[in-house]
Design a protein around this motif. Structure first.
Motif, PDB file in Angstrom:
ATOM      1  N   ILE A 177       0.747  -1.187   0.082  1.00 57.93           N
ATOM      2  CA  ILE A 177      -0.105   0.050   0.021  1.00 57.93           C
ATOM      3  C   ILE A 177       0.912   1.402  -0.016  1.00 57.93           C
ATOM      4  O   ILE A 177       0.573   2.249  -0.695  1.00 57.93           O
ATOM      5  CB  ILE A 177      -0.927   0.013   1.183  1.00 57.93           C
ATOM      6  CG1 ILE A 177      -1.890  -1.140   1.010  1.00 57.93           C
ATOM      7  CG2 ILE A 177      -1.802   1.226   1.442  1.00 57.93           C
ATOM      8  CD1 ILE A 177      -2.855  -1.645   2.355  1.00 57.93           C
ATOM      9  N   SER A 228       2.528   1.434  -3.287  1.00 56.24           N
ATOM     10  CA  SER A 228       1.483   2.156  -4.437  1.00 56.24           C
ATOM     11  C   SER A 228       1.531   3.612  -4.338  1.00 56.24           C
ATOM     12  O   SER A 228       1.127   4.369  -5.275  1.00 56.24           O
ATOM     13  CB  SER A 228      -0.039   1.496  -4.441  1.00 56.24           C
ATOM     14  OG  SER A 228      -0.506   1.666  -3.280  1.00 56.24           O
ATOM     15  N   ILE A 282      -3.765   6.178   1.666  1.00 54.24           N
ATOM     16  CA  ILE A 282      -3.156   5.078   2.467  1.00 54.24           C
ATOM     17  C   ILE A 282      -3.928   4.493   3.502  1.00 54.24           C
ATOM     18  O   ILE A 282      -4.342   3.211   3.652  1.00 54.24           O
ATOM     19  CB  ILE A 282      -1.860   5.512   3.146  1.00 54.24           C
ATOM     20  CG1 ILE A 282      -0.781   6.039   1.707  1.00 54.24           C
ATOM     21  CG2 ILE A 282      -1.117   4.607   3.819  1.00 54.24           C
ATOM     22  CD1 ILE A 282       0.624   6.679   2.451  1.00 54.24           C
ATOM     23  N   ASP A 306      -6.971   2.353   2.350  1.00 53.78           N
ATOM     24  CA  ASP A 306      -6.669   1.158   1.919  1.00 53.78           C
ATOM     25  C   ASP A 306      -5.996  -0.036   3.096  1.00 53.78           C
ATOM     26  O   ASP A 306      -6.526  -0.964   3.129  1.00 53.78           O
ATOM     27  CB  ASP A 306      -5.495   1.162   0.921  1.00 53.78           C
ATOM     28  CG  ASP A 306      -5.801   1.659  -0.538  1.00 53.78           C
ATOM     29  OD1 ASP A 306      -6.987   2.080  -0.702  1.00 53.78           O
ATOM     30  OD2 ASP A 306      -4.850   1.889  -1.267  1.00 53.78           O
TER      31      ASP A 306
END
Ligand code: ADP
Ligand code: ASP
Ligand code: MG
Length: 440
Positions: A327, A330, A358, A361
């Motif tokens: 995460i 990404s 962030i 997720d």
């Protein structure tokens, strides 16, 4: 050949430019990297802020004041009228260029052009001043050799090839002057190596020419054992291993740009930190030094966010940490510290830009809590795990300060402790008292 970098304060006035000129002219044929005069880059940022806000009057007034400051500096610096005229022309051209951006749309590209003018002016003045003193000084334009790639990383091959070609072109020069901080990006646009990046320029140049040594000249006599802005009676550390210096720079020791040590370390080039106001002081030598079994210095990094993810699913499961780290990856957000338990993990980040995404997720994996405004305190030295007692000393010093995270074991060189912002100065002072001044 050596690379000698002088920071903003070192070239902050006509008198200081004269002092640096004298110092470098006695040192032979080296590459001199200069920052902008102190305060200039901040003022250029201020001008850009006015222009982003379409406050042209504010921008123009600030430009005029800065130009006056440069005119006065040139006036004081040069006694020879021919060189003074040349310097006036150079400075005027820079200010006219800055003014040209008050007329049209203003974006990041224009801002970077404006930010580059400080180093262009300080080097133009130094180059002409040295020539006025009969020294064959050659200007190596950083915009023609310093370059980053598509990932924003320095393009070492390009830098090496181009700077060496520039040096050859001016083979008969007594001394080379170049700009720190500024570069071009992969698309050929004017860019920079981030604030404080002149140190990084010096070390990239050092690596490109395989320098004998890289000297960072500043306003203090080396890396001190704690942050002198918050702790009284700090003292210089005379030798540091590359790794120790890199940890200190990354974790807030402002004397060095965070990335400056890496190119020197990779090429095994010693870095020396020296004081322009006190050139005879020993300073700090950073090299592949032998470990010294001691705690050497403390630094602090502000604006840290701690994120805890707690989940029953982590217990005895594999793959949980990978999912969590993916995460952050990404969102291109690096993690500084990590602490894990069987049911959760805490990480720290220094950039909240993508925090909302962030957190959204992460919430798919467990309960998430966030602590803002935290500070990493980094204790650095030869902390090989088989040496006993250093962890307890660090924690002993902090007995009455709440600690959010502790991290040790990632390297042999540091222990990191996360505390609240309001406890930072007290924590730094307690650590200095206990570790360096033997005050329990
Ligand atoms: P320059 O403009 O020369 O690059 P900087 O202001 O970037 O200089 O860095 C020098 C300053 O770093 C010092 O004046 C000092 O206040 C600060 N500093 C922070 N931590 C340390 C440390 N551990 N040792 C020495 N200086 C430090
Ligand atoms: N002049 C730039 C700054 O103020 C770069 C540097 O001084 O290192 O950030
Ligand atoms: Mg600096």
């Amino acid at each position: 050949m050596r690379v000698l970098k002088f920071g903003g304060t070192s070239v902050g006035s006509a008198q200081r430019i004269k002092n640096v000129a004298e110092l470098i002219s006695k040192r032979g044929k080296n590459i001199i990297v200069l920052s902008a005069m102190s305060g200039t880059t901040n003022t250029l940022v201020e001008i850009s802020d006015y222009l982003y806000k379409k406050n042209t009057d504010g921008a123009k007034e600030t430009i005029n004041n800065l130009e006056k400051h440069y005119k006065d500096t040139v006036d004081e610096l040069f006694s020879d009228s021919n060189f003074k005229d040349d310097a006036v022309k150079e400075i005027k051209a820079c200010f006219n260029y800055i003014r040209s951006f008050t007329k049209d749309i203003f974006t990041l590209f224009e801002e970077k052009e404006i930010l580059s003018q400080g180093e262009l002016m300080s080097t133009a003045m130094m180059n002409l001043y040295l020539q006025s003193k009969g020294i064959k000084s050659a200007l190596l334009p950083a915009l023609e050799f310093m370059r980053t790639d598509k990932n924003g990383e320095p393009d070492s091959q390009y830098i090496k090839q181009k700077i060496n070609a520039q040096i050859e072109k001016h083979a008969d020069a007594d001394i080379y002057i170049t700009q720190g901080y500024i570069c071009r990006n992969a698309y050929g646009e004017v860019d920079n190596l981030q604030r404080g990046g002149s140190d990084y320029s010096a070390s990239l140049i050092g690596a490109a020419i395989n320098a004998e040594e890289i000297e960072i000249w500043t306003d203090i006599d080396g890396m001190h054992n704690n942050d002198p802005r918050y702790v009284p009676d700090t003292t210089p550390v005379h030798t540091l291993h590359f790794e120790e210096a890199a940890e200190l720079a990354y974790f807030g020791a402002k004397i060095l740009h965070p990335t400056c040590i890496l190119p020197a370390k990779l090429n095994n080039i010693p870095v020396r930190l020296l004081n322009t106001m006190q050139p005879e002081a020993e300073g700090t030598l950073i090299y592949n030094s032998k470990a010294g079994k001691e705690i050497k210095a403390i630094a602090a990094k502000d604006n840290i966010t701690a994120i805890k993810i707690k989940s029953g699913r982590m217990l005895l499961a594999y793959g949980f940490l990978r999912k969590v780290f993916e995460i952050f990856e990404s969102y291109k957000t690096p993690i500084d510290m990590i602490a894990t338990s069987e049911v959760g993990v805490s990480v720290s980040i220094d950039n909240e830009k993508n925090l909302d995404g962030i957190l959204d997720d992460l919430k798919k994996f467990g309960t998430v809590t966030v602590d803002h405004d935290m500070v990493i305190i980094c204790v650095v030295g030869d902390l090989e795990w088989k040496n006993c007692g250093f962890e307890s000393k660090v924690l002993q010093a902090l007995t009455d300060i709440p600690v959010r995270m502790i991290s040790y074991g990632g390297s042999n060189y540091n222990i990191s402790i996360l505390v609240k912002r309001e406890d930072k100065v007290r924590a730094l002072n307690k650590l200095s008292d206990y570790l360096f001044k033997n005050k329990a």
